[in-house]
Design a protein around this motif. Sequence first.
Motif, short mmCIF file in Angstrom:
data_model
loop_
_atom_site.label_atom_id
_atom_site.label_comp_id
_atom_site.label_asym_id
_atom_site.label_seq_id
_atom_site.Cartn_x
_atom_site.Cartn_y
_atom_site.Cartn_z
N GLU A 173 43.98 46.72 57.74
CA GLU A 173 43.23 48.00 57.33
C GLU A 173 42.88 48.93 58.70
N GLU A 202 43.18 56.93 60.75
CA GLU A 202 44.41 57.13 59.84
C GLU A 202 44.33 58.89 59.82
N ASP A 249 50.97 47.32 50.79
CA ASP A 249 52.21 47.45 51.33
C ASP A 249 52.56 46.95 52.75
N THR A 250 51.66 46.88 53.47
CA THR A 250 51.96 46.30 54.69
C THR A 250 52.22 44.64 54.69
N THR A 295 41.88 55.70 49.36
CA THR A 295 41.89 56.41 50.35
C THR A 295 42.91 57.37 50.04
N LYS A 296 43.65 58.06 50.85
CA LYS A 296 44.70 59.10 50.99
C LYS A 296 44.45 59.90 49.75
N SER A 337 48.63 49.82 47.60
CA SER A 337 48.33 50.16 49.03
C SER A 337 47.21 50.75 49.26
N GLY A 364 49.73 57.42 54.33
CA GLY A 364 48.63 56.54 55.10
C GLY A 364 49.30 55.68 56.12
N ILE A 395 52.73 50.42 58.62
CA ILE A 395 53.26 51.49 57.64
C ILE A 395 52.67 52.99 58.49
C1 BGC Z 1 45.26 52.19 53.03
C2 BGC Z 1 45.94 50.87 53.28
C3 BGC Z 1 47.68 51.14 53.08
C4 BGC Z 1 47.90 52.28 54.14
C5 BGC Z 1 49.38 52.38 54.05
C6 BGC Z 1 45.78 53.39 53.72
O1 BGC Z 1 45.44 54.43 53.49
O2 BGC Z 1 43.90 52.02 53.18
O3 BGC Z 1 45.58 50.03 52.24
O4 BGC Z 1 48.13 50.12 53.56
O5 BGC Z 1 47.19 53.49 53.56
O6 BGC Z 1 49.80 53.13 52.81
#
Ligand code: BGC
Length: 499
Positions: A284, A315, A230-231, A194-195, A177, A254, A250
């Motif tokens: 994204e 985000e 995941d999306t 990310t995250k 994800s 994130g 989602i």
């Molecule tokens: C990521 C995505 C992901 C989303 C949800 C984001 O930080 O860049 O690829 O789908 O988080 O998990």
Amino acid sequence: MGKVAFATAVTCAAAACAVTALVVRQRMQSSVRWASVDAVMRELEERCATPVGKLRQLADAMAVEMHAGLAAEGGSKLKMLISYVDNLPTGDEEGLFYALDLGGTNFRVLRVQLGGKEGRIVRQEFEEVSIPPHLMIGGSDELFDFIASALARFIASEGEDFHLPVGRQRELGFTFSFPVRQISIGSGTLVKWTKGFNIDGTVGEDVVGELSRAMERQGLNMRVSALVNDTIGTLAGGRYHDKDVVAAVILGTGTNAAYVERVKAIPKWQGLLPKSGETVINMEWGNFRSSHLPITEYDRALDDVSLNPGEQIYEKLVSGMYLGEIFRRVLLRLAQEAALFGETVPAKLEVPFSLRTPIMSAMHHDKSPDLTVVDTKLNEVLGILNTSLQTRKMVVQICDIIAKRSARLAAAGIVGIVKKVSRARDNARELPRMVIAMDGGLYEHYKIFSESVQSTIKEILGEEASASVVIKMANDGSGIGAALLAASHSHYLELEQSL
Ligand code: BGC
């Protein structure tokens, strides 16, 4: 001491404590500079405001950015990544497939026995493993070895209820994800982390290669048949149960969205894809940016010290990883400028990410007349004692402002997708039923948040049009979805077709 004397002593001690607490509380309350509190709160409300007009502009901006991102590489902050998923699950899938779902502080491994049209999902099992924080910012071998060894243990524990045809290699759908530039359904390179993840030397690298090498090191004979965001997994899982699923969103640690697009609407990949038909796009959307976004000083400060400054701005306003931290920053300012928690600023309040979103949610949902949950959480998490009811109400109000801004912005994003998808549907006069498969802990567990997403969609689209937009919770959609995509893109199907 006699019984009576003892009881009297206890009662007096309790009374003395209560009086002390009252005195401390009164002292704390009297030291609060309410005029400063009011000023900070007024400013927060103004800066976080999301009137419906602004949300409509945001929804339009999202749709415009989607077009721009499809037209040219780098045409938009939205990456609009192709997934190479051209076979969404139909229900005919059969056999034993696996999924690995990595994207937050936990990952899941899963096996599912599919029984075709009649049997559907015959049996499934999963295991969840949490990732030690040091592995989220370390070396790639350490992270992938940790994951592959959990997968190996999971395979070793397989019971006889699951059947792999003799001579077949196990096939895995890998939900990863993070933004990945796909090369095919089964391979792709990492665009960025990310995250809160940041693994050395992996950006630009082949994600499946990293996992496959770790699986080999663990002696696991397994093939990655589908690499998905995941999306995409959620969309596939949603489609398996409902043909009207057109997008997946989602809202968890994130945030992101994916949707089904007509190939002819994607100029930047003309030539790479078949001339007609549909494919699934990973938007994204976490990286969405617009001048209409309500950004506060707290958001800017959070972004400045984040692992990815200037990126994933939407985000950082919307997702579960950040809401608690924005909340903490507002409380800290009130503690510093208005002595909201007494003359000394509570030390734990100064620690970044000490207030997680689930704690904020628990406080926000406190229905007790004295706001005892707020009281307890302030004490347990931040070491803050003796707040007045007025202070606790203020705390709940801050949760409300931050969570509703997030929910309303997410709703605007969803409406943006609905606009893009419905425009594509031959300008139909009546909106067809459009199902959005939803996953993520923020939406699932934060009720005030999810209710606000739903009511805001209504507010933006109006009662009638919004009736066609259905949000369906797809619990663990991304894991099952990845296994389903491994099935619909199975190596053995290709072999059978080529015979
Ligand atoms: C990521 C995505 C992901 C989303 C949800 C984001 O930080 O860049 O690829 O789908 O988080 O998990």
